[in-house]
Design a protein around this motif. Structure first.
Motif, PDB file in Angstrom:
ATOM      1  N   GLN A  46       0.834  -1.204   0.000  1.00 50.96           N
ATOM      2  CA  GLN A  46       0.000   0.000   0.000  1.00 50.96           C
ATOM      3  C   GLN A  46       0.867   1.251   0.000  1.00 50.96           C
ATOM      4  O   GLN A  46       0.566   2.217  -0.700  1.00 50.96           O
ATOM      5  CB  GLN A  46      -0.944  -0.001   1.206  1.00 50.96           C
ATOM      6  CG  GLN A  46      -2.016  -1.053   1.108  1.00 50.96           C
ATOM      7  CD  GLN A  46      -2.815  -1.201   2.393  1.00 50.96           C
ATOM      8  OE1 GLN A  46      -2.485  -0.646   3.427  1.00 50.96           O
ATOM      9  NE2 GLN A  46      -3.889  -1.977   2.319  1.00 50.96           N
ATOM     10  N   ALA A  47       1.965   1.229   0.754  1.00 49.63           N
ATOM     11  CA  ALA A  47       2.885   2.368   0.775  1.00 49.63           C
ATOM     12  C   ALA A  47       3.514   2.567  -0.603  1.00 49.63           C
ATOM     13  O   ALA A  47       3.691   3.708  -1.055  1.00 49.63           O
ATOM     14  CB  ALA A  47       3.960   2.163   1.835  1.00 49.63           C
ATOM     15  N   LEU A  48       3.845   1.466  -1.274  1.00 50.92           N
ATOM     16  CA  LEU A  48       4.415   1.552  -2.616  1.00 50.92           C
ATOM     17  C   LEU A  48       3.417   2.192  -3.574  1.00 50.92           C
ATOM     18  O   LEU A  48       3.755   3.126  -4.310  1.00 50.92           O
ATOM     19  CB  LEU A  48       4.806   0.155  -3.111  1.00 50.92           C
ATOM     20  CG  LEU A  48       5.355   0.080  -4.525  1.00 50.92           C
ATOM     21  CD1 LEU A  48       6.785   0.609  -4.574  1.00 50.92           C
ATOM     22  CD2 LEU A  48       5.304  -1.348  -5.046  1.00 50.92           C
ATOM     23  N   PHE A  49       2.184   1.697  -3.564  1.00 55.67           N
ATOM     24  CA  PHE A  49       1.170   2.213  -4.485  1.00 55.67           C
ATOM     25  C   PHE A  49       0.740   3.637  -4.145  1.00 55.67           C
ATOM     26  O   PHE A  49       0.191   4.329  -4.992  1.00 55.67           O
ATOM     27  CB  PHE A  49      -0.042   1.285  -4.540  1.00 55.67           C
ATOM     28  CG  PHE A  49       0.221  -0.003  -5.276  1.00 55.67           C
ATOM     29  CD1 PHE A  49       1.040  -0.049  -6.393  1.00 55.67           C
ATOM     30  CD2 PHE A  49      -0.346  -1.188  -4.841  1.00 55.67           C
ATOM     31  CE1 PHE A  49       1.285  -1.229  -7.073  1.00 55.67           C
ATOM     32  CE2 PHE A  49      -0.114  -2.376  -5.518  1.00 55.67           C
ATOM     33  CZ  PHE A  49       0.700  -2.396  -6.636  1.00 55.67           C
ATOM     34  N   ALA A  50       1.000   4.080  -2.934  1.00 56.80           N
ATOM     35  CA  ALA A  50       0.670   5.457  -2.549  1.00 56.80           C
ATOM     36  C   ALA A  50       1.716   6.451  -3.066  1.00 56.80           C
ATOM     37  O   ALA A  50       1.470   7.657  -3.066  1.00 56.80           O
ATOM     38  CB  ALA A  50       0.565   5.572  -1.030  1.00 56.80           C
ATOM     39  N   GLN A  51       2.860   5.936  -3.531  1.00 60.01           N
ATOM     40  CA  GLN A  51       3.953   6.796  -3.988  1.00 60.01           C
ATOM     41  C   GLN A  51       3.685   7.358  -5.384  1.00 60.01           C
ATOM     42  O   GLN A  51       3.126   6.687  -6.249  1.00 60.01           O
ATOM     43  CB  GLN A  51       5.268   5.998  -4.057  1.00 60.01           C
ATOM     44  CG  GLN A  51       5.732   5.418  -2.765  1.00 60.01           C
ATOM     45  CD  GLN A  51       6.350   6.451  -1.856  1.00 60.01           C
ATOM     46  OE1 GLN A  51       7.022   7.358  -2.307  1.00 60.01           O
ATOM     47  NE2 GLN A  51       6.114   6.303  -0.574  1.00 60.01           N
TER      48      GLN A  51
END
Length: 181
Positions: A46-51
């Motif tokens: 989720q952190a990756l896709f939020a970037q």
């Protein structure tokens, strides 16, 4: 006289070593996280896709564009010899997987200028993004506690982390792992 000085230095070294060990043991007692505060399994994905990161040309790109695809996420740096060595194989893998639901991406841990300069010299057939030193923090969320490079994460199309690899990839193993997705 020299033996007396040696004994004094040895005693002082032991004293400081003991004090250091005592401080390390007594000050490193972390309280366990309550269950509600513990990170979820999907947290790093989720952190990756939020970037939203700039590509090598400097244009901001949302990483969420890769949702729904299996991904090979490679954390790298231009100054990391094993990272550079595996890039042609990652490019070949991307071309091999182009008809399948698999995407290779590179997350560069360096300055935008260094990554842009590197991308001009080296032909890379997959998207490369600039994360700067924040990329180290992101890789740590995926389990790279040592902060070593290269660090590669295999994410299934379901958004679950399937496997991580620290160090230069063994492509026969990566292909076998991709085949299980």
């Amino acid at each position: 006289m020299a033996k007396k000085n040696f004994a004094t230095y040895a005693l002082v070294a032991l004293l400081f070593g003991g004090m250091g060990a005592y401080v390390a043991v007594t000050s490193n007692k972390a309280e366990p996280l309550p269950a509600a505060a513990a990170p979820s399994v999907n947290g790093p994905v989720q952190a990756l896709f939020a970037q939203s990161l700039p590509d090598a040309a400097g244009k901001a790109q949302a990483l969420s564009q890769w949702k729904g695809k299996a991904m090979v996420v490679n954390f790298w740096a231009p100054w990391c010899a094993p990272c550079v060595e595996e890039m042609p194989e990652l490019s070949a893998l991307q071309q091999e997987m182009s008809g399948k639901n698999v995407q290779v991406i590179g997350i560069g841990i360096d300055s935008p200028g260094n990554i842009a300069q590197f991308a001009e010299k080296v032909k890379i057939s997959y998207p490369v993004y600039v994360a700067g030193m924040g990329g180290t923090d992101l890789s740590r969320q995926f389990g790279n506690t040592a902060g070593g490079l290269p660090y590669t994460v295999l994410i299934g199309a379901d958004g679950q982390v399937k496997k991580t690899y620290l160090g230069r990839l063994k492509f026969e193993q990566l292909r076998a792992d991709l085949a299980t997705l």
